[in-house]
Design an enzyme around this catalytic site. Structure first.
Site, PDB file in Angstrom:
ATOM      1  CB  ALA A  43      42.942  44.104  36.766  1.00 51.83           C
ATOM      2  CD  GLU A  44      46.065  42.276  40.680  1.00 51.66           C
ATOM      3  OE1 GLU A  44      46.978  41.458  40.701  1.00 51.66           O
ATOM      4  OE2 GLU A  44      46.009  43.384  41.317  1.00 51.66           O
ATOM      5  CB  THR A  45      47.094  36.348  37.002  1.00 53.96           C
ATOM      6  OG1 THR A  45      46.714  36.641  35.705  1.00 53.96           O
ATOM      7  CG2 THR A  45      47.100  34.529  37.038  1.00 53.96           C
TER       8      THR A  45
END
Length: 276
Positions: A43-45
């Site tokens: 979902a996020e980096t």
């Protein structure tokens, strides 16, 4: 360069919300960071680099989904703080020294307790009541029993949707294509906990198809809206939220006026080398 994948808002591997974390000397071109985030495909980096001493923040921090850059992310910030707290031989974050991140949403802070619990300080989301669009109910599921809908302000830009009970939250199976057309970032579906003895006060799920995240396992930033919402309804400023995704995760929250504290543990599950 070194890359890590950290499971946030959990003390067990393969639970909570996974996020990629890269510590850099400076930010490379945006297009490269976006390609890395798409390759990591969580979902996020989080991408961060140190700032000169003496400023208002210690690290610059940005977050990318597989599709876009976002203005605020809780679980990837927790993951980044966990990496800084567990670096060897000298941690960047310890019990005596909070760390400050310069972000699109202002300066965010993280502190760590002796047991590894990390607490983030984020801006509290303003809640604005809005009419329940019939298309929203249809996208969440036919006959969806919506209690109230609120917009969560510019930093998160979500719709917070209260439904009648926890069972409804857990059973939501939305039409993601329709949902993507109704929100700029995501839709939070929430209800009060069915069992007061279950260890949490409210339950939620988060869907962000508009930003390339069909369902986020645990969404820290959504709790900057969930916290004032449920604090107002339950009459307490300290609460525990459970995000009822397939992986699941707990977020301990405290409302402090214009700031909301989000606390949780994290676990590094992958520590490797990015070669591209």
């Amino acid at each position: 360069m070194r890359i890590r994948v950290v499971d946030a808002f959990t003390d067990k591997p393969f639970r909570g919300a996974p996020a990629g974390v890269l510590l850099l000397d400076e930010f490379p071109p945006d297009a490269w960071m976006q390609r890395v985030a798409a390759e990591v495909n969580h979902a996020e980096t989080a991408f961060l680099h140190p700032l000169p001493a003496g400023g208002e923040a210690d690290w610059a921090l940005r977050w990318f989904t597989p599709a876009v850059e976002v203005d605020l992310c809780g679980h990837a910030t927790l993951a980044a703080a966990h990496v800084l707290a567990t670096r060897t031989p000298t941690p960047e974050l310890d019990t005596a020294r909070p760390v400050r991140f310069a972000t699109r949403s202002g300066v965010l802070t993280a502190s760590v307790a002796a047991d590894g619990l990390i607490t983030l300080s984020f801006p509290t989301a303003p809640l604005t009541p809005v009419d329940a669009d019939p298309a929203l109910g249809a996208a969440l599921g036919p006959g969806m029993p919506i209690v109230a809908v609120h917009h969560t302000g510019p930093s998160t830009d979500d719709l917070l949707v209260e439904v009648v009970d926890e069972k409804t939250v857990r059973g939501v199976s939305p039409d993601l294509r329709k949902l993507a057309a109704l929100s700029r970032r995501g839709v939070i579906v929430t209800a009060a906990a069915e069992d007061p003895g279950a260890g949490y006060d409210f339950v939620s799920r988060f869907f962000g198809p508009a930003v390339g995240v069909d369902e986020d396992p645990v969404t820290g930033s959504a709790h900057t809206a969930l916290t004032p919402y449920w604090a107002g309804k339950l009459g307490r400023d300290e609460l525990v939220g459970y995000q009822a995704s397939a992986r699941g995760g707990f977020v301990r929250v405290r409302l402090r006026g214009e700031r909301t504290e989000l606390s949780g543990h994290a676990v590094t599950v992958i520590d490797g080398t990015l070669r591209a």
